[in-house]
Design an enzyme around this catalytic site. Structure first.
Site, PDB file in Angstrom:
ATOM      1  N   THR A 169      44.973  39.862  55.095  1.00 42.88           N
ATOM      2  CA  THR A 169      45.403  38.723  54.281  1.00 42.88           C
ATOM      3  C   THR A 169      45.906  37.612  55.199  1.00 42.88           C
ATOM      4  OG1 THR A 169      45.991  40.104  52.425  1.00 42.88           O
ATOM      5  CG2 THR A 169      47.239  38.060  52.629  1.00 42.88           C
ATOM      6  N   ARG A 197      42.762  43.791  39.060  1.00 38.31           N
ATOM      7  CA  ARG A 197      44.106  43.907  39.655  1.00 38.31           C
ATOM      8  C   ARG A 197      44.537  42.576  40.292  1.00 38.31           C
ATOM      9  NH1 ARG A 197      46.118  43.364  45.244  1.00 38.31           N
ATOM     10  NH2 ARG A 197      47.912  44.729  45.446  1.00 38.31           N
ATOM     11  N   VAL A 198      45.769  42.201  40.078  1.00 36.41           N
ATOM     12  CA  VAL A 198      46.323  40.996  40.707  1.00 36.41           C
ATOM     13  C   VAL A 198      47.417  41.437  41.676  1.00 36.41           C
ATOM     14  CG1 VAL A 198      47.541  38.823  40.326  1.00 36.41           C
ATOM     15  CG2 VAL A 198      45.842  39.606  38.658  1.00 36.41           C
ATOM     16  N   ASP A 200      50.301  40.435  45.037  1.00 39.40           N
ATOM     17  CA  ASP A 200      51.448  39.551  45.287  1.00 39.40           C
ATOM     18  C   ASP A 200      51.053  38.157  45.758  1.00 39.40           C
ATOM     19  OD1 ASP A 200      50.653  41.146  47.694  1.00 39.40           O
ATOM     20  OD2 ASP A 200      51.955  39.651  48.637  1.00 39.40           O
ATOM     21  N   GLY A 220      50.545  42.886  52.909  1.00 41.24           N
ATOM     22  CA  GLY A 220      50.830  44.309  52.768  1.00 41.24           C
ATOM     23  C   GLY A 220      50.581  44.786  51.353  1.00 41.24           C
TER      24      GLY A 220
END
Ligand code: ASP
Length: 307
Positions: A169, A197-198, A200, A220
């Protein structure tokens, strides 16, 4: 990372805004297949790209600073205009962070998802691409390898899982000469994530946060980062400590609360930078006028706490 950070640094050096700098930096990383963001994003359980991204900016209100009688780290809510934008589960936009900025600046909302977000992109003149155009050969290969692993015995799969997660990321934080502060994050999510799925990186306060006190971006295990509101907690704690100490504390608290893997980059309104993680590895590129442009490979802090 150096190329992307150099671009952001040039924007800041020529008087540009922190917001422009983080968007340019993240867009560049989104184009590179080595990162888990934009082109090259990890694939979900069904073999498709679903990307999340967010941006947040704290702009000083011109006559509000400095105020007499205020401690150096004290910031009042009305000293800054704070705005944010985010997108979740999008598959057809080359630069999700640019769409997040459009949500921030051109819609009345903060978070838009899926097909609606893509339709909004088109209405803003952001070109849509075929979902397959965002899938790199490397991401497809990793997805196939994972599918194979899942067919193996549970014991073998567990042994592999303990070798650590694949991340990649991208996040950027910046402060400009006028005191404008910004943070942005972009991701393809965690490996093996379910359709829809979403994580952070789409959630303001979890994966991204900016405030008059500073800014942070996280990477993470998104579920753990959401549970601990990692970036918001870390930035608000800047009132009490240095970015380096706060980054370590934030990751330490996240480990204690969830046992998951995560990393955070954080800066304060004095331009001091901190970072910490407990993953197998995390790299940062940083620029400041005194130290110039540098690339660092960071050791994890987790070894001691995780015993
Ligand atoms: N935080 C991202 C997510 O959970 C993944 C990552 O940073 O590797 O979606």
């Amino acid at each position: 990372m150096l190329t992307a950070t150099r671009l952001g640094a040039k924007i800041l050096q020529s008087g540009g805004s922190a917001l422009d700098a983080v968007i340019a930096t993240i867009s560049t990383l989104e184009d590179h297949p080595l990162f888990n963001a934009g082109y090259g994003s990890l694939l979900n359980s069904e073999g498709n790209v679903e990307m999340d991204a967010s941006v947040m900016s704290a702009e000083p209100v011109s006559d509000a600073m400095p105020k007499r009688g205020r401690k150096s780290q004290q910031v009042a809510e009305d000293d800054y205009n704070v705005t944010a934008g985010a997108v979740a589960v999008i598959s057809r936009v080359q630069h999700p962070v640019v769409l997040a900025r459009a949500v921030m600046e051109r819609s009345p909302h903060i978070l838009m998802a899926g097909v609606g977000a893509e339709r909004f992109a088109r209405s803003c003149g952001i070109q849509l691409v075929k979902p397959a155009a965002m899938i790199s050969a490397r991401a497809r290969e990793r997805w196939r390898a994972r599918q194979q692993q899942q067919a193996e015995s549970a014991a073998e799969a567990a042994a592999r899982a303990s070798m650590g997660m694949e991340h990649g990321t991208v996040g950027a934080i910046a402060i400009d000469a006028r005191g404008g502060i910004a943070a942005a994050t972009s991701t393809g999510g965690v490996p093996g994530k379910l359709f829809g799925r979403v994580g952070d990186s789409a959630i303001i306060g979890a994966g991204t946060f900016a405030h008059g006190l500073g800014a942070a971006s996280a990477t993470g295990q998104g579920e753990a980062i959401i549970l601990t509101s990692l970036c918001r907690e870390a930035v608000l704690a800047l009132a009490e400590g240095s970015p380096d100490a706060i980054a370590r504390e934030a990751i330490g608290e996240m480990i204690d609360a969830t046992g998951a893997e995560a990393g955070v980059i954080i800066l304060d309104r004095r331009g001091r930078i901190g970072y910490a993680h407990n993953a197998a590895s995390m790299q940062v590129a940083r620029f400041d006028p005194a130290g110039g442009l540098r690339h660092l490979w960071l050791p994890p802090i987790g070894a001691v706490r995780r015993q």
